[in-house]
Design a protein around this motif. Structure first.
Motif, PDB file in Angstrom:
ATOM      1  N   ALA A   1     -33.159 -21.239  13.945  1.00 30.71           N
ATOM      2  CA  ALA A   1     -33.591 -21.760  14.749  1.00 30.71           C
ATOM      3  C   ALA A   1     -32.777 -22.351  16.323  1.00 30.71           C
ATOM      4  CB  ALA A   1     -34.132 -22.810  14.313  1.00 30.71           C
ATOM      5  N   VAL A   2     -31.280 -23.006  15.834  1.00 32.23           N
ATOM      6  CA  VAL A   2     -30.923 -23.384  17.179  1.00 32.23           C
ATOM      7  C   VAL A   2     -30.533 -22.500  18.036  1.00 32.23           C
ATOM      8  CG1 VAL A   2     -29.267 -24.717  17.786  1.00 32.23           C
ATOM      9  CG2 VAL A   2     -30.449 -25.750  15.444  1.00 32.23           C
ATOM     10  N   LEU A   3     -29.679 -21.230  17.376  1.00 31.23           N
ATOM     11  CA  LEU A   3     -29.751 -20.703  18.219  1.00 31.23           C
ATOM     12  C   LEU A   3     -30.630 -19.760  19.197  1.00 31.23           C
ATOM     13  CD1 LEU A   3     -27.197 -18.137  15.314  1.00 31.23           C
ATOM     14  CD2 LEU A   3     -26.491 -19.701  17.051  1.00 31.23           C
ATOM     15  N   LYS A   4     -31.792 -19.598  18.572  1.00 29.57           N
ATOM     16  CA  LYS A   4     -33.181 -19.006  19.433  1.00 29.57           C
ATOM     17  C   LYS A   4     -33.242 -20.397  20.437  1.00 29.57           C
ATOM     18  CE  LYS A   4     -37.721 -17.292  18.755  1.00 29.57           C
ATOM     19  NZ  LYS A   4     -39.007 -17.200  17.755  1.00 29.57           N
ATOM     20  N   HIS A   5     -33.406 -21.218  20.338  1.00 33.71           N
ATOM     21  CA  HIS A   5     -33.775 -22.654  20.310  1.00 33.71           C
ATOM     22  C   HIS A   5     -32.724 -22.474  22.156  1.00 33.71           C
ATOM     23  CE1 HIS A   5     -34.654 -26.856  21.832  1.00 33.71           C
ATOM     24  NE2 HIS A   5     -33.106 -26.748  22.797  1.00 33.71           N
ATOM     25  N   PHE A   6     -31.372 -22.457  22.002  1.00 32.11           N
ATOM     26  CA  PHE A   6     -30.805 -22.401  22.943  1.00 32.11           C
ATOM     27  C   PHE A   6     -30.078 -20.900  23.892  1.00 32.11           C
ATOM     28  CE2 PHE A   6     -28.351 -26.118  21.148  1.00 32.11           C
ATOM     29  CZ  PHE A   6     -28.644 -26.434  21.856  1.00 32.11           C
ATOM     30  N   ASP A   7     -31.696 -20.024  23.724  1.00 38.11           N
ATOM     31  CA  ASP A   7     -31.552 -18.245  23.834  1.00 38.11           C
ATOM     32  C   ASP A   7     -30.505 -17.772  23.854  1.00 38.11           C
ATOM     33  OD1 ASP A   7     -34.479 -18.292  24.765  1.00 38.11           O
ATOM     34  OD2 ASP A   7     -33.051 -19.438  26.563  1.00 38.11           O
ATOM     35  N   LEU A   8     -29.783 -18.018  21.940  1.00 38.07           N
ATOM     36  CA  LEU A   8     -29.128 -17.313  21.726  1.00 38.07           C
ATOM     37  C   LEU A   8     -28.966 -15.462  21.117  1.00 38.07           C
ATOM     38  CD1 LEU A   8     -25.788 -19.963  21.923  1.00 38.07           C
ATOM     39  CD2 LEU A   8     -25.710 -18.829  23.693  1.00 38.07           C
ATOM     40  N   PRO A   9     -27.915 -14.696  20.589  1.00 40.33           N
ATOM     41  CA  PRO A   9     -28.068 -14.144  20.027  1.00 40.33           C
ATOM     42  C   PRO A   9     -28.161 -13.837  18.293  1.00 40.33           C
ATOM     43  CG  PRO A   9     -26.170 -13.017  21.107  1.00 40.33           C
ATOM     44  CD  PRO A   9     -26.646 -14.969  21.812  1.00 40.33           C
ATOM     45  N   ALA A  10     -28.888 -13.319  17.899  1.00 37.77           N
ATOM     46  CA  ALA A  10     -29.002 -13.969  16.398  1.00 37.77           C
ATOM     47  C   ALA A  10     -27.752 -13.590  15.229  1.00 37.77           C
ATOM     48  CB  ALA A  10     -30.269 -13.565  15.417  1.00 37.77           C
ATOM     49  N   GLU A  11     -27.367 -12.544  16.150  1.00 37.53           N
ATOM     50  CA  GLU A  11     -26.115 -11.712  15.519  1.00 37.53           C
ATOM     51  C   GLU A  11     -24.934 -12.944  15.123  1.00 37.53           C
ATOM     52  OE1 GLU A  11     -25.435  -8.972  13.669  1.00 37.53           O
ATOM     53  OE2 GLU A  11     -27.443  -8.548  13.661  1.00 37.53           O
ATOM     54  N   LEU A  12     -25.323 -13.940  16.146  1.00 32.25           N
ATOM     55  CA  LEU A  12     -24.289 -14.775  16.056  1.00 32.25           C
ATOM     56  C   LEU A  12     -23.914 -15.677  15.053  1.00 32.25           C
ATOM     57  CD1 LEU A  12     -21.500 -16.319  18.032  1.00 32.25           C
ATOM     58  CD2 LEU A  12     -23.676 -17.300  19.127  1.00 32.25           C
ATOM     59  N   GLY A  13     -24.315 -15.805  14.359  1.00 35.45           N
ATOM     60  CA  GLY A  13     -24.913 -16.310  12.574  1.00 35.45           C
ATOM     61  C   GLY A  13     -23.983 -15.924  12.057  1.00 35.45           C
TER      62      GLY A  13
ATOM     63  N   THR B   1     -22.164 -18.723   0.263  1.00 40.17           N
ATOM     64  CA  THR B   1     -23.325 -17.835  -0.821  1.00 40.17           C
ATOM     65  C   THR B   1     -23.483 -19.917  -1.228  1.00 40.17           C
ATOM     66  OG1 THR B   1     -22.311 -17.998  -2.654  1.00 40.17           O
ATOM     67  CG2 THR B   1     -22.272 -15.586  -1.493  1.00 40.17           C
ATOM     68  N   THR B   2     -23.224 -20.435  -0.964  1.00 34.06           N
ATOM     69  CA  THR B   2     -22.946 -21.897  -1.761  1.00 34.06           C
ATOM     70  C   THR B   2     -24.595 -22.636  -0.888  1.00 34.06           C
ATOM     71  OG1 THR B   2     -21.262 -22.969  -0.336  1.00 34.06           O
ATOM     72  CG2 THR B   2     -21.797 -22.534  -2.887  1.00 34.06           C
ATOM     73  N   GLU B   3     -24.921 -21.613   0.402  1.00 29.01           N
ATOM     74  CA  GLU B   3     -25.884 -22.577   1.255  1.00 29.01           C
ATOM     75  C   GLU B   3     -27.055 -22.264   1.438  1.00 29.01           C
ATOM     76  OE1 GLU B   3     -23.953 -20.692   5.785  1.00 29.01           O
ATOM     77  OE2 GLU B   3     -25.656 -20.099   5.383  1.00 29.01           O
ATOM     78  N   ARG B   4     -27.595 -23.556   1.380  1.00 29.01           N
ATOM     79  CA  ARG B   4     -28.733 -24.402   1.180  1.00 29.01           C
ATOM     80  C   ARG B   4     -29.356 -23.225   2.163  1.00 29.01           C
ATOM     81  NH1 ARG B   4     -29.098 -30.383  -0.305  1.00 29.01           N
ATOM     82  NH2 ARG B   4     -28.807 -30.758  -2.208  1.00 29.01           N
ATOM     83  N   PRO B   5     -30.803 -22.203   1.866  1.00 33.27           N
ATOM     84  CA  PRO B   5     -31.740 -21.601   3.371  1.00 33.27           C
ATOM     85  C   PRO B   5     -32.285 -22.696   3.596  1.00 33.27           C
ATOM     86  CG  PRO B   5     -32.094 -20.963   0.705  1.00 33.27           C
ATOM     87  CD  PRO B   5     -31.364 -22.189   0.866  1.00 33.27           C
ATOM     88  N   LYS B   6     -32.582 -23.430   3.647  1.00 30.70           N
ATOM     89  CA  LYS B   6     -33.445 -24.235   4.985  1.00 30.70           C
ATOM     90  C   LYS B   6     -32.552 -24.475   6.077  1.00 30.70           C
ATOM     91  CE  LYS B   6     -36.624 -26.644   2.489  1.00 30.70           C
ATOM     92  NZ  LYS B   6     -37.748 -27.851   1.727  1.00 30.70           N
ATOM     93  N   MET B   7     -31.301 -25.055   5.147  1.00 31.47           N
ATOM     94  CA  MET B   7     -29.200 -24.593   6.996  1.00 31.47           C
ATOM     95  C   MET B   7     -29.306 -22.775   7.326  1.00 31.47           C
ATOM     96  SD  MET B   7     -27.268 -26.548   4.327  1.00 31.47           S
ATOM     97  CE  MET B   7     -26.746 -28.738   4.097  1.00 31.47           C
ATOM     98  N   ARG B   8     -29.380 -22.722   6.507  1.00 33.42           N
ATOM     99  CA  ARG B   8     -29.279 -21.477   7.657  1.00 33.42           C
ATOM    100  C   ARG B   8     -30.490 -20.816   8.506  1.00 33.42           C
ATOM    101  NH1 ARG B   8     -25.677 -18.284   9.406  1.00 33.42           N
ATOM    102  NH2 ARG B   8     -24.050 -19.168   7.851  1.00 33.42           N
ATOM    103  N   ALA B   9     -31.595 -21.135   7.836  1.00 34.66           N
ATOM    104  CA  ALA B   9     -33.230 -21.136   8.508  1.00 34.66           C
ATOM    105  C   ALA B   9     -33.041 -21.991   9.986  1.00 34.66           C
ATOM    106  CB  ALA B   9     -34.118 -21.393   8.427  1.00 34.66           C
ATOM    107  N   MET B  10     -32.802 -22.816   9.703  1.00 39.13           N
ATOM    108  CA  MET B  10     -32.160 -24.678  10.973  1.00 39.13           C
ATOM    109  C   MET B  10     -31.294 -23.593  11.924  1.00 39.13           C
ATOM    110  SD  MET B  10     -33.526 -27.375  12.806  1.00 39.13           S
ATOM    111  CE  MET B  10     -33.787 -27.574  11.456  1.00 39.13           C
ATOM    112  N   LEU B  11     -29.857 -22.637  11.217  1.00 40.02           N
ATOM    113  CA  LEU B  11     -29.243 -23.056  12.210  1.00 40.02           C
ATOM    114  C   LEU B  11     -29.739 -21.500  13.353  1.00 40.02           C
ATOM    115  CD1 LEU B  11     -25.331 -21.616  11.736  1.00 40.02           C
ATOM    116  CD2 LEU B  11     -26.977 -20.022  12.857  1.00 40.02           C
TER     117      LEU B  11
END
Length: 286
Positions: A56-68, A44-54
């Motif tokens: 984005a990287v999954l999408k960049h590598f054509d990986l499912p969002a669920e992996l996050g 719960t301590t994550e910064r929102p932009k960090m989660r948004a970037m994670l």
């Protein structure tokens, strides 16, 4: 588990209307945001932009969002937020590379830049070289492969200004009015990089800071310019979309401790209650 870190920036060396648009060169310093990505439930301590970037990287590598949902982000950063020190860029770029590494990949500098600008206007600290950068479109206009031996005294204001709020300002008339000064600043910047000349670098940053006063005035700017002149410092720079000011020192000639003590008294502390010492470093995600 994988880790990455990205440096902060003491504002920008130059920013304004140069080379046909609003572009910047960041000023990387030896403060870092360090990010670790591992297989675990998110915190719960994550910064929102960090989660948004994670994501984005999954999408960049054509990986499912669920992996996050099975990836945890931990971070360690003492970079002040909302001061113009590239805290968001450091967080996002380090998160992007840490996520990529955890997935068995390595992102290039231009891939990092494009991922970051897709989320918000971005500093050029993810580049190893001093880079003239379109911080909104993600284009690289020039690289300068020179690492200045420069120390900075960073005057931190109590005021904050978020990047998105700055970019809501009507800046175009002021940017165009400042274009002649930025043209001179760019010439000095190119000379500095070609000749490895910190004095020319200081001239570039000071001209850019003067132009920035029309857009986002810094308190006691005239007094700080006078101090630069009196102490024969290299120059000063500012956060063009933030609130910090940096004084550029030659570590071989200037007494940083004495100057920091001078700046830690009124009237400077009335507007800049914290003074930090730092040094310029190469940019790039480690």
């Amino acid at each position: 588990m994988a880790e990455a870190c990205c440096p902060a920036s003491c504002g920008e060396l130059i920013q304004g209307w140069v080379q046909g648009g609003e572009h910047l060169i960041s000023c990387p310093i030896d403060w870092f945001s360090t990010v670790e990505v591992s297989d675990a439930a998110p915190l719960t301590t994550e910064r929102p932009k960090m989660r948004a970037m994670l994501s984005a990287v999954l999408k960049h590598f054509d990986l499912p969002a669920e992996l996050g949902k099975g990836l945890r982000i931990r971070f360690d950063s003492t970079i002040p937020v909302g001061k113009g020190m590239a805290s968001s860029t450091a967080d996002m770029a380090a998160t992007a590379q840490a996520t990529a590494r955890h997935l068995g990949h390595e992102l290039s500098e231009i891939e990092l830049a494009r991922l970051c600008v897709a989320l918000e206007p971005t500093d050029s600290t993810m580049f190893h070289a001093l880079t003239l950068f379109d911080h909104k479109a993600g284009h690289v206009l020039a690289h300068h492969h020179w690492q200045p031996e420069v120390e900075l005294l960073i005057l931190e204001s109590a005021e904050r200004l978020l990047t998105r709020d700055y970019h809501r300002l009507d800046r175009q008339p002021h940017l165009l009015a400042g274009a002649p000064l930025l043209g001179q600043a760019w010439q000095h910047m190119e000379q500095a990089a070609e000749r490895h000349d910190p004095a020319a670098l200081g001239q570039a940053t000071t001209l850019s800071a003067i132009a920035s006063q029309q857009l986002l005035a810094k308190p006691l700017f005239a007094e700080l310019l006078a101090l630069v002149e009196h102490e024969d410092l290299l120059g000063l720079n500012v956060a063009h979309s933030g609130t910090v000011v940096g004084l550029l020192l030659d570590p071989a000639r200037h007494d940083g401790e004495r100057l920091a003590a001078h700046l830690s008294r009124p009237p400077f502390t009335n507007h800049y209650p914290r003074v930090h010492r730092a040094r310029m470093v190469a940019g790039g995600v480690r």
